[in-house]
Design a protein around this motif. Sequence first.
Motif, mmCIF file in Angstrom:
data_model
loop_
_atom_site.group_PDB
_atom_site.id
_atom_site.type_symbol
_atom_site.label_atom_id
_atom_site.label_comp_id
_atom_site.label_asym_id
_atom_site.label_seq_id
_atom_site.Cartn_x
_atom_site.Cartn_y
_atom_site.Cartn_z
ATOM 1 N N ASN A 24 0.832 -1.215 0.000
ATOM 2 C CA ASN A 24 0.000 0.000 0.000
ATOM 3 C C ASN A 24 0.862 1.258 0.000
ATOM 4 O OD1 ASN A 24 -2.278 -1.594 0.050
ATOM 5 N ND2 ASN A 24 -2.536 -1.469 2.268
ATOM 6 N N GLN A 25 1.979 1.230 0.744
ATOM 7 C CA GLN A 25 2.873 2.382 0.768
ATOM 8 C C GLN A 25 3.488 2.637 -0.600
ATOM 9 O OE1 GLN A 25 5.992 1.992 3.634
ATOM 10 N NE2 GLN A 25 6.608 4.139 3.535
ATOM 11 N N GLN A 26 3.883 1.577 -1.280
ATOM 12 C CA GLN A 26 4.442 1.739 -2.615
ATOM 13 C C GLN A 26 3.403 2.273 -3.597
ATOM 14 O OE1 GLN A 26 6.002 -2.101 -3.590
ATOM 15 N NE2 GLN A 26 7.728 -1.981 -2.135
ATOM 16 N N LEU A 27 2.181 1.754 -3.505
ATOM 17 C CA LEU A 27 1.114 2.254 -4.382
ATOM 18 C C LEU A 27 0.818 3.721 -4.112
ATOM 19 C CD1 LEU A 27 -1.367 -0.780 -4.297
ATOM 20 C CD2 LEU A 27 0.124 -0.098 -6.172
ATOM 21 N N LEU A 28 0.807 4.091 -2.839
ATOM 22 C CA LEU A 28 0.551 5.487 -2.493
ATOM 23 C C LEU A 28 1.651 6.396 -3.011
ATOM 24 C CD1 LEU A 28 -1.247 7.494 -0.987
ATOM 25 C CD2 LEU A 28 0.053 7.010 1.097
ATOM 26 N N ALA A 29 2.907 5.947 -2.895
ATOM 27 C CA ALA A 29 4.016 6.749 -3.413
ATOM 28 C C ALA A 29 3.922 6.895 -4.928
ATOM 29 C CB ALA A 29 5.345 6.107 -3.017
ATOM 30 N N GLU A 30 3.530 5.813 -5.601
ATOM 31 C CA GLU A 30 3.381 5.877 -7.058
ATOM 32 C C GLU A 30 2.263 6.840 -7.456
ATOM 33 O OE1 GLU A 30 4.115 5.102 -11.034
ATOM 34 O OE2 GLU A 30 5.294 4.601 -9.245
ATOM 35 N N VAL A 31 1.152 6.808 -6.745
ATOM 36 C CA VAL A 31 0.054 7.741 -7.023
ATOM 37 C C VAL A 31 0.499 9.174 -6.783
ATOM 38 C CG1 VAL A 31 -2.235 8.464 -6.248
ATOM 39 C CG2 VAL A 31 -1.758 6.044 -6.581
ATOM 40 N N THR A 32 1.271 9.392 -5.710
ATOM 41 C CA THR A 32 1.758 10.740 -5.421
ATOM 42 C C THR A 32 2.662 11.241 -6.545
ATOM 43 O OG1 THR A 32 1.673 10.260 -3.056
ATOM 44 C CG2 THR A 32 2.998 12.146 -3.732
ATOM 45 N N ARG A 33 3.546 10.375 -7.031
ATOM 46 C CA ARG A 33 4.423 10.775 -8.133
ATOM 47 C C ARG A 33 3.615 11.104 -9.391
ATOM 48 N NH1 ARG A 33 7.808 6.606 -6.025
ATOM 49 N NH2 ARG A 33 6.924 5.124 -7.508
ATOM 50 N N ARG A 34 2.611 10.313 -9.650
ATOM 51 C CA ARG A 34 1.771 10.590 -10.831
ATOM 52 C C ARG A 34 1.026 11.911 -10.680
ATOM 53 N NH1 ARG A 34 -1.032 4.748 -12.396
ATOM 54 N NH2 ARG A 34 0.924 3.654 -12.911
ATOM 55 N N GLN A 35 0.542 12.184 -9.489
ATOM 56 C CA GLN A 35 -0.163 13.445 -9.275
ATOM 57 C C GLN A 35 0.774 14.638 -9.454
ATOM 58 O OE1 GLN A 35 -1.862 12.950 -5.367
ATOM 59 N NE2 GLN A 35 -3.797 12.162 -6.175
ATOM 60 N N GLU A 36 1.999 14.506 -8.915
ATOM 61 C CA GLU A 36 2.964 15.605 -9.083
ATOM 62 C C GLU A 36 3.316 15.816 -10.549
ATOM 63 O OE1 GLU A 36 6.217 14.460 -6.673
ATOM 64 O OE2 GLU A 36 5.246 14.998 -4.755
ATOM 65 N N LYS A 37 3.496 14.705 -11.275
ATOM 66 C CA LYS A 37 3.818 14.823 -12.692
ATOM 67 C C LYS A 37 2.659 15.435 -13.468
ATOM 68 C CE LYS A 37 5.647 12.072 -16.519
ATOM 69 N NZ LYS A 37 6.073 10.714 -16.969
ATOM 70 N N LEU A 38 1.455 15.045 -13.090
ATOM 71 C CA LEU A 38 0.281 15.608 -13.753
ATOM 72 C C LEU A 38 0.150 17.090 -13.457
ATOM 73 C CD1 LEU A 38 -2.295 15.098 -15.404
ATOM 74 C CD2 LEU A 38 -3.467 14.508 -13.271
ATOM 75 N N ALA A 39 0.425 17.477 -12.230
ATOM 76 C CA ALA A 39 0.350 18.906 -11.875
ATOM 77 C C ALA A 39 1.388 19.712 -12.646
ATOM 78 C CB ALA A 39 0.549 19.068 -10.369
#
Length: 438
Positions: free
Chosen positions: A384-399
């Motif tokens: 879950n921590q890895q998935l959350l980190a991946e989602v965070t990276r995607r959100q930052e890249k999208l922003a």
Amino acid sequence: MWAEQRGIHVDQSELLCKDGCGYYGNPAWQGYCSKCWRVRTRSTQPDRQEYGPSSCPSPAGGAPLTFSKFEEKKNTEKGRRVNTMRRLFWGSSPSPPKKEPSESQIAALKAFQSLQPGDFTNFLKLLRRPASQNLQSRCTAFLNTMEAYHDLPVEKQSDLVQDFYQSIAGHFGSLPEEQTVQMMEHIEKLIMTRLHKWVFCHDSSDDEQKDLVLQRRIRALKWVTPKMLRVPFKEEGSEASDPFLTAITAIIEMDARRTPQDKLTCVSKCSQSVFQALASSSSEPANADDFLSGMIHVVLKANPPRLHSNMQYIIRFGLPHSLMAGESGYYFTNLCCAVAFIEKLDGPALNLSPEEFEEYMQGRRPPPHSGVEGCEGLCRARTNQQLLAEVTRRQEKLAEGVCAMQAELSQWVQAVQSQVDDIQAKVPLHITSTESDI
């Protein structure tokens, strides 16, 4: 029985019968084997009359036996019906002289002798042959009568079934011992498949209440870790799947089986899986203490349904040789010891103070996690921590992409506006009126 220094320890001599007969004892029989326990129990009941096939009196010696003091309280009609049931089982003569088997019976025994181990289907086919009519009739009469008297106390039913095993074993007396054991296992499966719904978790017993108590006890001990139980395991293998998963599945599967022998097979499969898990988790060979610790861990992790009822069902209606000797007897004895340990588990057995034990039991202290016990939760948390980190990276890249697009769009708008202004400056726009507009 349990030593504090090593956590869990049991001497192999303590698994044997207290009478020193050499067979395995059982906590349910107060440390005796099934044979010694029955002898001891019957010797403490002088008013009880044995009702085995060799103890039935002849017609000249008086009336047939009744079931015991329980049946003596019944009326005359009930006594007559019970006596009829006995005659159906064993006949009216006490011990008729043995007759030489006929040629058809010898042929039938040879056919039984040719059966492969566990071939229950062909056993039923041979049982339907005319040469096996006597054996089939005895089994059918026993089953019909037991079903008619299914309201008897479960201990009485257990005595009847065990005495029937002893009586019917004489039918295969000419076979080698190993094949006689196989035939008796087929007889057990034939009998107990039919009687299971009548005798399992019987209304006359408190098995259901004890199942609930044991289930709550195991649920309250879910915080106990393999490290506390001295179960050897590899620290670096915490991210792997639980090595005891096969054993847990086997012990849970026991409740779905109908015959004592099939339930014992699940216990044996569970125990063998425990040994395999211990062997894969440690470079040293597993000893008896490690095995018992692993079995306790499996029971705590699985919390098998109706565990007490299943164990009592095996004890009451299983073949004696399966519980008193061999691998199945050893495995089942250790399972009983594991359950007895869980029921009496306290702080010193886990190298904890009584205060710490009570805090864990009442939920005032967070449960510890180590090794296999925390493997599943730890892996899930890390995933879950890895998935959350991946989602965070995607959100930052999208922003970042949105900001860049907004900047480009702003520059494009400015460029277009600048071009429009330049064109308007070079070519002024004049609006002329026409006659039609006037």
